[in-house]
Write an enzyme that holds these catalytic residues in place. Sequence first.
Site, PDB file in Angstrom:
ATOM      1  CB  CYS A 130       4.499  -8.641  -3.277  1.00  0.00           C
ATOM      2  SG  CYS A 130       3.552  -8.718  -1.742  1.00  0.00           S
ATOM      3  CG  HIS A 181      -5.785  -4.338   2.945  1.00  0.00           C
ATOM      4  ND1 HIS A 181      -4.868  -3.421   3.403  1.00  0.00           N
ATOM      5  CD2 HIS A 181      -6.415  -4.807   4.049  1.00  0.00           C
ATOM      6  CE1 HIS A 181      -4.935  -3.343   4.724  1.00  0.00           C
ATOM      7  NE2 HIS A 181      -5.869  -4.178   5.137  1.00  0.00           N
ATOM      8  CG  HIS A 212      -1.726   0.103   6.799  1.00  0.00           C
ATOM      9  ND1 HIS A 212      -1.077  -1.068   7.077  1.00  0.00           N
ATOM     10  CD2 HIS A 212      -2.291  -0.054   5.578  1.00  0.00           C
ATOM     11  CE1 HIS A 212      -1.226  -1.901   6.054  1.00  0.00           C
ATOM     12  NE2 HIS A 212      -1.960  -1.304   5.133  1.00  0.00           N
ATOM     13  CD  GLU A 272       3.932  -2.274   6.801  1.00  0.00           C
ATOM     14  OE1 GLU A 272       3.313  -2.453   5.736  1.00  0.00           O
ATOM     15  OE2 GLU A 272       5.063  -1.760   6.842  1.00  0.00           O
ATOM     16  CB  CYS A 329       8.701  -3.793   0.453  1.00  0.00           C
ATOM     17  SG  CYS A 329       8.715  -5.280  -0.492  1.00  0.00           S
ATOM     18  CB  SER A 341      -4.940  -2.451  -1.501  1.00  0.00           C
ATOM     19  OG  SER A 341      -3.605  -2.438  -1.937  1.00  0.00           O
ATOM     20  CG  ASN A 346       0.161  -2.529  -2.574  1.00  0.00           C
ATOM     21  OD1 ASN A 346       0.088  -2.768  -3.765  1.00  0.00           O
ATOM     22  ND2 ASN A 346      -0.390  -3.323  -1.668  1.00  0.00           N
TER      23      ASN A 346
HETATM   24 FE1  F3S Z   1       4.709  -7.638  -0.092  1.00  0.00          FE
HETATM   25 FE2  F3S Z   1       6.094  -8.042   2.074  1.00  0.00          FE
HETATM   26 FE3  F3S Z   1       6.774  -6.192   0.420  1.00  0.00          FE
HETATM   27  S1  F3S Z   1       3.888  -8.195   1.899  1.00  0.00           S
HETATM   28  S2  F3S Z   1       4.891  -5.469  -0.460  1.00  0.00           S
HETATM   29  S3  F3S Z   1       6.822  -8.364  -0.013  1.00  0.00           S
HETATM   30  S4  F3S Z   1       6.744  -6.018   2.597  1.00  0.00           S
END
Ligand code: F3S
Length: 295
Positions: free
Chosen positions: A12, A40, A122, A124, A187, A215, A217
């Site tokens: 991303c 990650h 996490h 974050e 996001c 990770s 996500n």
């Molecule tokens: Fe990547 Fe930032 Fe979104 S790290 S997943 S663009 S919050």
Amino acid sequence: MKIYLAKHSGFCFGVKRAIKLAEETAKEYGKAITIGPIIHNPQMVERLQNDGVSAVEDINLIESGPVIIRSHGIPNKSLDVLQSKELVIIDATCPYVNKAHEFAKIADKQGYEIVILGDKTHPEIIALQSYIKSKVYFWEKSDVLPKSKYTKVAIICQTTQNVDNLNILANMLTPISNELRIFNTICNATNVRQQASLELAKICDLMIVIGGKNSSNTKMLAKLCSEYAETKHIEIADEIELSWLEKYNNQGINIGMTAGASTPDWIIIEIYSKLCKIAGIEIPSMHSIDEIPSY
Ligand code: F3S
């Protein structure tokens, strides 16, 4: 056998930016230190190590810079410690993560209790929590929230969360809140990856989800895909097992690939090449994931 890659797979914007900053910093200073692994993905972290980018978990052990703050951000007190050491600090916190910090500060200042949708362990979320002085609750699907009435409550989300989970949480809080404010900090990169992966999973027999086992996500992508297709979460091509494909007799099946926001392109290409080899599909050597058929 047909093999497709979900649209929007791989790095991303925030991860690309963090890696670029780490590489540039290591080039300029001969080394760079990140607080925890920069992303990650163990394979990418190892590759960066060879360029001089090393990870330290305990900021008290850092004696000299430059220090890179990774895309997850760091707690405000940790930033104070780094600044007091007068080190060169390169802030690679993703702008979307910073936005969540800003919303947290606003909600906090306006007297909301805050429910964070996400994994409280996490990095974050540990960083996000540090910007909140008022009462904080954490919620992920199986957690239990106090059932008492909330006067003013706000929801803030981990950037990699899923909209369905946000809807569940909002529906839970609506009847027991006088005032509910939702900061949708999921996001868009997360959203589009999840939607594209789900669309592909619906037409596939087998989904290969690529990315660090650590990770968030990527784990979320694997969880979502598993609702529609047999799903395997792998980090590298060597983890592919022939038996996964043999049981479909290698005939007429659709294999889908998708990759988390911290998965480098070269790993996606390696895995695609290996799947093609197993399936007897001839492909030219690849330089970009854009050359893989997408869905
Ligand atoms: Fe990547 Fe930032 Fe979104 S790290 S997943 S663009 S919050």
